[in-house]
Enzyme design. Structure first.
Site, PDB file in Angstrom:
ATOM      1  N   SER A  78       0.776  -1.348  -0.090  1.00  0.00           N
ATOM      2  CA  SER A  78       0.350  -0.308   0.070  1.00  0.00           C
ATOM      3  C   SER A  78       1.071   1.031   0.069  1.00  0.00           C
ATOM      4  CB  SER A  78      -1.068   0.147   1.411  1.00  0.00           C
ATOM      5  OG  SER A  78      -1.331   1.168   1.559  1.00  0.00           O
TER       6      SER A  78
ATOM      7  N   LYS B 177       0.827  -3.717   4.864  1.00  0.00           N
ATOM      8  CA  LYS B 177      -0.327  -4.268   3.693  1.00  0.00           C
ATOM      9  C   LYS B 177       1.039  -4.948   2.529  1.00  0.00           C
ATOM     10  CE  LYS B 177      -4.329  -3.170   3.089  1.00  0.00           C
ATOM     11  NZ  LYS B 177      -5.261  -3.507   2.809  1.00  0.00           N
TER      12      LYS B 177
END
Ligand code: ARG
Length: 442
Positions: free
Chosen positions: A261, A267
């Site tokens: 991300s 992420k």
């Protein structure tokens, strides 16, 4: 008007098959004496040279020339002069474009089928590698009964096997030659359609010229088979997305198939799986789009039919990378056995087996079901699972329980007790794996 009606932007990918079809047509015109031998030879060698130039990117197409057929004819004219104008004898663009699409789709369907096989092989390989990994099986997305991961993966193998068969079936109806239909009614020239069909490797030919130029069934079938395939892929995609979430953590995908991300440093997003799931929508759209184009369309050719191409091409371009990437994702996924063990520590998916145990000892199943329901509540109250309940608790629930109940609720035992054909027991899955390998010719 030219911009609006022109199809060269997307039908230029038919260039190679268009030229292959024209070469076969020119040879037939020569053999039938419709053109003289020198003319036919000039057309054939001119077309061959043109194909090389197109493949080398030495050619530019023009929107004013509308489509690939007119562009090829103009380019041929630039190279060999007025004899180029004889190529279109006994032919219309209506049967020509139908021929091109049949030739193109024969290749494309074969490619899709090969890619389906590649994904099937990846699933079989992963099933074999993880034969003894057990995962929770679900109904209603609630824990139901444990299953082998191999069994779960092989479920997709068989879905893909039916997809493969659907494409093979579509291919039979794609393997028909429309050329020789002319614009709609046939031709006054003494053509030989069988010769052309044989040279181009078609299994059969259309027996009605109106049908030949109007039929797009085979494309609708392709889009339908593609939609079902994408539906299968999107289900697997959804499972991978769930299984890689922190909440499930059954598997981890290789970094190559994930992205980070831009804001959240922790992420690891399963983008490929999400895009496959998302792109299923456009393939469904193309199916409905073409069905709607054809609905109520009178015979024979209508320009509406030019709308068959973009959706079909986009579908091919959507399927091929989805299958390749999925195969890679399956081959490289890592199973989180640590997290699966944790998952089973708080799990009641062996409850059916406790009920079966009582039923085998003569307790009516309905009654056994109620007894086990109470045992599950007791285990939850004590913060344990069925294997963790002391024997007194079992005895209090029913006098039919003996100490061998602990063997009956052990995970491997629960799974391997499913010995029925097609079930998740080790022997049944091994048999299934062998059948899958036989399908792949291994
Ligand atoms: N570009 C056209 C198509 O894709 C080729 C056939 C054109 N025929 C015609 N009569 N205008 O359908």
């Amino acid at each position: 008007m030219e911009e609006y009606t022109s199809s060269i932007r997307f039908d230029q990918r038919l260039a190679a098959v268009d030229i292959r079809g024209s070469i076969a047509h020119a040879r037939m015109l020569g053999r039938q004496g419709i053109l003289d031998a020198a003319e036919a030879d000039a057309l054939v060698s001119g077309l061959q040279a043109l194909l090389q130039d197109i493949e080398a990117g030495r050619v530019s197409f023009r929107v004013e020339d509308e489509d690939i057929h007119m562009n090829v004819e103009r380019l041929l004219h630039e190279r060999i002069g007025p004899v180029a104008g004889k190529l279109h004898t006994a032919r219309s663009r209506n049967d020509q474009v139908a021929l091109d699409m049949h030739l193109y789709m024969k290749q494309a369907i074969a490619e899709v089928m090969a890619k389906v096989r590649e994904l099937q092989a990846a699933l079989v390989e992963a099933a074999e590698r993880h034969l003894d990994v057990i995962i929770p099986g679900y109904t209603h997305l609630q824990r139901a009964q444990p299953v082998r991961l191999a069994h779960h993966l092989l479920a997709y193998f068989w879905m893909l096997e039916r997809d493969h068969a659907r494409f093979a079936d579509t291919l039979r109806r794609t393997d028909m030659m429309p050329l020789g239909a002319g614009a709609l009614a046939g031709t006054t020239f003494p053509i030989d359609r069988v010769q052309v069909a044989e040279e181009l490797g078609f299994a059969s030919l259309y027996e009605n010229s109106l049908d030949a130029v109007s039929d797009r069934d085979y494309l609708i079938e392709f889009l339908a088979a593609a939609s079902i395939l994408m539906m299968h892929l999107s289900r697997l995609a959804e499972e991978f997305i769930l299984w890689t979430s922190e909440e499930f953590s059954f598997i981890e995908l290789a970094d190559a198939y994930c992205t980070g991300s831009s804001m959240m440093p922790q992420k690891k997003n399963p983008d490929v799986a999400e895009l496959v799931r998302g792109k299923t929508g456009r393939v469904y759209g193309h199916l409905i789009g073409l069905l709607t184009v054809l609905k109520g369309l009178p015979l024979a050719y209508n320009k509406d039919l030019q709308e068959d191409k973009e959706g079909v091409f986009d579908t091919i371009d959507t399927l091929l990378p989805a299958l390749t990437l999925f195969a890679g994702m399956v081959r490289t996924m890592r199973v989180r056995e640590d997290r699966l063990a944790e998952a089973f520590a708080r799990d009641f998916s062996n409850a059916t087996d406790v009920a079966d145990y009582l039923a085998r000892k003569g307790v009516p199943f309905r009654e056994a079901h109620a007894v086990v329901g109470r045992l599950v509540l007791e285990a939850i109250r004590r913060g344990t699972n069925l294997a963790g309940l002391p024997f007194e608790v079992y005895q209090a629930a029913s006098d039919r329980f003996a100490p061998d109940i602990y063997e009956a609720v052990a995970l491997e035992r629960v799974v391997d007790a499913r010995t029925s054909r097609g079930g998740t027991g080790r022997e049944a899955v091994l048999a299934q794996l062998n059948m899958a390998k036989a399908v792949l010719g291994e």
